[in-house]
Design a protein around this motif. Structure first.
Motif, short mmCIF file in Angstrom:
data_model
loop_
_atom_site.label_atom_id
_atom_site.label_comp_id
_atom_site.label_asym_id
_atom_site.label_seq_id
_atom_site.Cartn_x
_atom_site.Cartn_y
_atom_site.Cartn_z
N ASP A 203 17.62 -38.17 64.42
CA ASP A 203 17.76 -39.49 63.81
C ASP A 203 19.14 -39.67 63.19
O ASP A 203 19.75 -40.74 63.28
N ALA A 204 19.64 -38.61 62.54
CA ALA A 204 20.96 -38.69 61.93
C ALA A 204 22.05 -38.83 63.01
O ALA A 204 23.02 -39.57 62.82
N VAL A 205 21.87 -38.14 64.13
CA VAL A 205 22.83 -38.25 65.23
C VAL A 205 22.84 -39.67 65.77
O VAL A 205 23.90 -40.28 65.97
N ARG A 206 21.65 -40.23 66.00
CA ARG A 206 21.59 -41.60 66.53
C ARG A 206 22.18 -42.61 65.56
O ARG A 206 22.90 -43.53 65.94
N ALA A 207 21.89 -42.43 64.27
CA ALA A 207 22.43 -43.36 63.27
C ALA A 207 23.95 -43.30 63.24
O ALA A 207 24.64 -44.32 63.14
N ALA A 208 24.50 -42.08 63.32
CA ALA A 208 25.95 -41.93 63.30
C ALA A 208 26.58 -42.51 64.57
O ALA A 208 27.65 -43.13 64.52
N LEU A 209 25.92 -42.34 65.71
CA LEU A 209 26.42 -42.93 66.96
C LEU A 209 26.46 -44.45 66.85
O LEU A 209 27.44 -45.09 67.23
N MET A 210 25.40 -45.04 66.33
CA MET A 210 25.38 -46.50 66.19
C MET A 210 26.38 -46.98 65.15
O MET A 210 26.98 -48.05 65.30
N ARG A 211 26.59 -46.20 64.13
CA ARG A 211 27.60 -46.55 63.12
C ARG A 211 28.98 -46.68 63.77
O ARG A 211 29.72 -47.62 63.47
N ASP A 212 29.30 -45.76 64.66
CA ASP A 212 30.64 -45.75 65.26
C ASP A 212 30.75 -46.60 66.51
O ASP A 212 31.78 -47.22 66.75
N PHE A 213 29.68 -46.63 67.33
CA PHE A 213 29.76 -47.29 68.63
C PHE A 213 29.02 -48.62 68.70
O PHE A 213 29.34 -49.46 69.53
N GLY A 214 27.99 -48.81 67.88
CA GLY A 214 27.19 -50.02 67.97
C GLY A 214 26.02 -49.86 68.93
O GLY A 214 25.84 -48.83 69.57
N ARG A 215 25.20 -50.92 69.07
CA ARG A 215 23.97 -50.84 69.86
C ARG A 215 24.09 -51.41 71.26
O ARG A 215 23.19 -51.24 72.07
N ASP A 216 25.15 -52.14 71.55
CA ASP A 216 25.22 -52.90 72.80
C ASP A 216 24.97 -52.06 74.05
O ASP A 216 24.20 -52.45 74.92
N VAL A 217 25.66 -50.94 74.16
CA VAL A 217 25.51 -50.15 75.37
C VAL A 217 24.11 -49.57 75.47
O VAL A 217 23.57 -49.43 76.56
N VAL A 218 23.52 -49.23 74.36
CA VAL A 218 22.15 -48.72 74.37
C VAL A 218 21.22 -49.77 74.98
O VAL A 218 20.37 -49.48 75.82
N GLN A 219 21.41 -51.00 74.57
CA GLN A 219 20.57 -52.07 75.07
C GLN A 219 20.81 -52.32 76.55
O GLN A 219 19.89 -52.53 77.32
N GLU A 220 22.09 -52.26 76.96
CA GLU A 220 22.40 -52.46 78.36
C GLU A 220 21.78 -51.38 79.24
O GLU A 220 21.36 -51.62 80.36
N ALA A 221 21.73 -50.17 78.71
CA ALA A 221 21.18 -49.05 79.48
C ALA A 221 19.67 -49.00 79.42
O ALA A 221 19.03 -48.22 80.12
N GLY A 222 19.08 -49.83 78.55
CA GLY A 222 17.64 -49.81 78.41
C GLY A 222 17.14 -48.59 77.68
O GLY A 222 15.97 -48.22 77.78
N ALA A 223 18.03 -47.94 76.93
CA ALA A 223 17.62 -46.73 76.21
C ALA A 223 16.84 -47.10 74.96
O ALA A 223 17.07 -48.13 74.35
N GLU A 224 15.91 -46.24 74.60
CA GLU A 224 15.12 -46.48 73.41
C GLU A 224 15.78 -45.82 72.22
O GLU A 224 16.26 -44.71 72.31
N VAL A 225 15.81 -46.51 71.10
CA VAL A 225 16.33 -45.93 69.88
C VAL A 225 15.15 -45.38 69.10
O VAL A 225 14.47 -46.08 68.38
N GLY A 226 14.87 -44.14 69.32
CA GLY A 226 13.71 -43.51 68.72
C GLY A 226 13.47 -42.26 69.53
O GLY A 226 13.95 -42.14 70.63
N ASP A 227 12.73 -41.30 68.99
CA ASP A 227 12.55 -40.10 69.78
C ASP A 227 11.11 -39.90 70.18
O ASP A 227 10.22 -40.58 69.74
N GLY A 228 10.97 -38.97 71.09
CA GLY A 228 9.63 -38.73 71.63
C GLY A 228 8.67 -38.17 70.61
O GLY A 228 7.48 -38.15 70.83
N GLY A 229 9.22 -37.73 69.45
CA GLY A 229 8.34 -37.16 68.45
C GLY A 229 7.73 -38.19 67.53
O GLY A 229 7.09 -37.86 66.56
N GLY A 230 7.96 -39.48 67.81
CA GLY A 230 7.35 -40.51 67.00
C GLY A 230 8.10 -40.82 65.74
O GLY A 230 7.57 -41.44 64.83
N SER A 231 9.34 -40.40 65.62
CA SER A 231 10.09 -40.72 64.41
C SER A 231 10.46 -42.18 64.42
O SER A 231 10.49 -42.82 65.45
#
Length: 353
Positions: A203-231
Motif C-alpha cells: 500500500d505504501a508503494v502504491r501511494a508513493a507511486l501515485m504521489r509521484d506519477f498520478g493515477r491516469d496511466v493506472v486507469q488507462e491500463a485498467g489496473a486495480e488500485v488495491g491488492d489481492g489481500g483485500g487491503s
C-alpha cells in the motif's frame, strides 16, 4: 619519583578535554559536509553512464527519493529529458537534493523557493512533488530552454545571486536524468538496506507511486488500485502544481497529474509482497515508449528501496535485489534477457513487509 603538581594535572585534563572537543567538532563538520553534499555515509546509491564511458555519480537514498520524484513529475507533465536534467542540476545546487526547511531569507525545500516571491505556501513548497511541478511550470515559460546552456535556463527560473553555479552539476544531473526517465536501462542501483522511518508494504508503494506519477496511466491500463489481500485502496495524493510568475531561488519537487502506476499484489518468496505495474504503449507517458516507461518505474522503485522497504525489483529480464554487494541488475533467468526486452510486460516491486 615526584608526583605531578595540581597545575600539571589540570593542564593534562584540559589537553584531554580539548582533544575530545576537537574530535567532536571534526566529526560534526564531516557529517555536515556529508549531509550538504550528499555524501555516501550509510546506505548508498549509484548511477552509471549508459554509454559505457565510466562516468558515475554516487548519492544517498534520501537524494534518490527526491531525484526520482523530480523526474516522475517532469515526465508526467510531458517535459523532455533536458528539462529533467535542468531541474535535477538546480536541486543539486540549491539544496543538495535534500528537502531542507531553511535557506537564504525565506527560501525552502529542494529548489529553495520563496513563499514571499509567489512560489506557494511553505507547506506547498516543502512538498517535493509540488515544488518540482512549479519549477517545471516556470521552466516551460522560458523560450527555447532546451537549446540554452543549462546554467542559463536554470537561472531564468531561479534568478539566483550565483548564476553560474548550476553548470557544475550538469554531468551528475545528466546521468540521473537518463536513468530516472528510463532512457538508460539498468544504470541505477542502491544498496537498499531498508530503514524503518516510513510506512512500508504494497500500500505504501502504491501511494508513493501515485504521489509521484498520478493515477491516469493506472486507469488507462485498467489496473486495480488495491491488492489481492483485500487491503483498502491506496489514497489519492493531493495533487498540486501551480504556477507563479514571480521568482526567487527555488527547489523541490512537485506533483504530477499523469502517469502512474499500479496495481495488484500477491505473495512472493520470503514473505514479501509484490506490486505489479503493467507497462504498455497505453501506459507510457507522452514522448516515452513502453520500454523506457518500464525502466523509469523500475529505477524509481530502486531509488525508493530504503524508504519503502523494497527488497526486489524486476523488469525486462533483469532483477535488482537489496543487500547484494553493489546491488547490480542481474538476469532473472526467466526466459533470457533478450526476449524479455522485446516483451517487457510489467515491472514487479516486491516489498519485505
Amino acid at each position: 619519583m615526584p608526583e605531578p603538581s595540581p597545575t600539571s594535572k589540570r593542564r593534562g585534563r584540559l589537553v584531554r578535554i580539548g582533544a575530545a572537543v576537537a574530535v567532536l567538532l571534526a566529526l560534526a563538520g564531516y557529517l555536515s559536509v556529508q549531509y550538504l553534499t550528499g555524501g555516501t555515509g550509510g546506505p548508498g546509491c549509484k548511477v552509471v553512464s549508459g554509454k559505457g564511458d565510466g562516468a558515475s555519480y554516487e548519492f544517498t537514498p534520501e537524494q534518490g527519493v527526491n531525484a526520482a520524484t523530480i523526474a516522475a513529475v517532469g515526465t508526467g507533465r510531458g517535459m523532455p529529458e533536458r528539462a529533467v536534467t535542468i531541474a535535477l542540476a538546480t536541486a543539486l545546487q540549491e539544496s543538495g537534493l535534500h528537502n531542507i526547511q531553511h535557506g537564504d531569507r525565506d527560501s525552502l525545500g529542494l529548489f529553495q523557493q520563496r513563499p514571499s516571491q509567489g512560489w506557494g505556501t511553505p507547506k506547498e513548497i516543502m512538498d517535493p512533488a509540488y515544488a518540482a511541478g512549479i519549477f517545471y511550470a516556470h521552466l516551460a515559460k522560458v523560450p527555447g530552454y532546451t537549446r540554452l546552456p543549462l546554467t542559463v535556463a536554470a537561472q531564468r527560473v531561479q534568478r539566483s545571486g550565483f548564476p553560474q553555479a548550476y553548470a557544475k552539476h550538469e554531468p551528475d544531473a545528466t546521468l540521473l536524468a537518463a536513468a530516472l526517465t528510463g532512457r538508460a536501462a539498468a544504470t541505477l542501483t542502491c544498496q537498499g538496506r531498508p530503514g524503518a522511518t516510513r510506512t512500508t508494504g504494497p500500500d505504501a508503494v502504491r501511494a508513493a507511486l501515485m504521489r509521484d506519477f498520478g493515477r491516469d496511466v493506472v486507469q488507462e491500463a485498467g489496473a486495480e488500485v488495491g491488492d489481492g489481500g483485500g487491503s483498502s485502496p491506496a489514497p489519492t495524493p493531493a495533487g498540486s502544481s501551480g504556477t507563479s510568475d514571480s521568482s526567487g531561488t527555488s527547489d523541490s519537487s512537485g506533483t504530477s497529474d499523469s502517469s502512474g502506476t499500479s496495481d495488484s499484489s500477491g505473495t512472493s518468496g520470503a514473505g514479501g509482497r509484490t506490486v505489479t505495474l503493467p507497462v504498455s504503449a497505453g501506459t507510457a507517458a507522452a514522448g516515452i515508449g513502453a520500454r523506457q516507461r518500464g525502466w523509469q518505474l523500475a529505477h524509481w522503485a530502486v531509488a525508493n528501496a530504503s524508504a519503502l522497504h523494497i527488497d526486489r525489483v524486476s523488469y525486462a529480464g533483469r532483477e535488482w535485489t537489496a543487500g547484494i554487494t553493489d546491488s547490480p541488475w542481474r538476469s532473472d533467468g526467466a526466459g533470457g534477457a533478450g526476449g524479455a526486452e522485446r516483451d517487457a510486460g510489467a515491472v514487479r516491486i516486491t516489498t519485505g513487509r
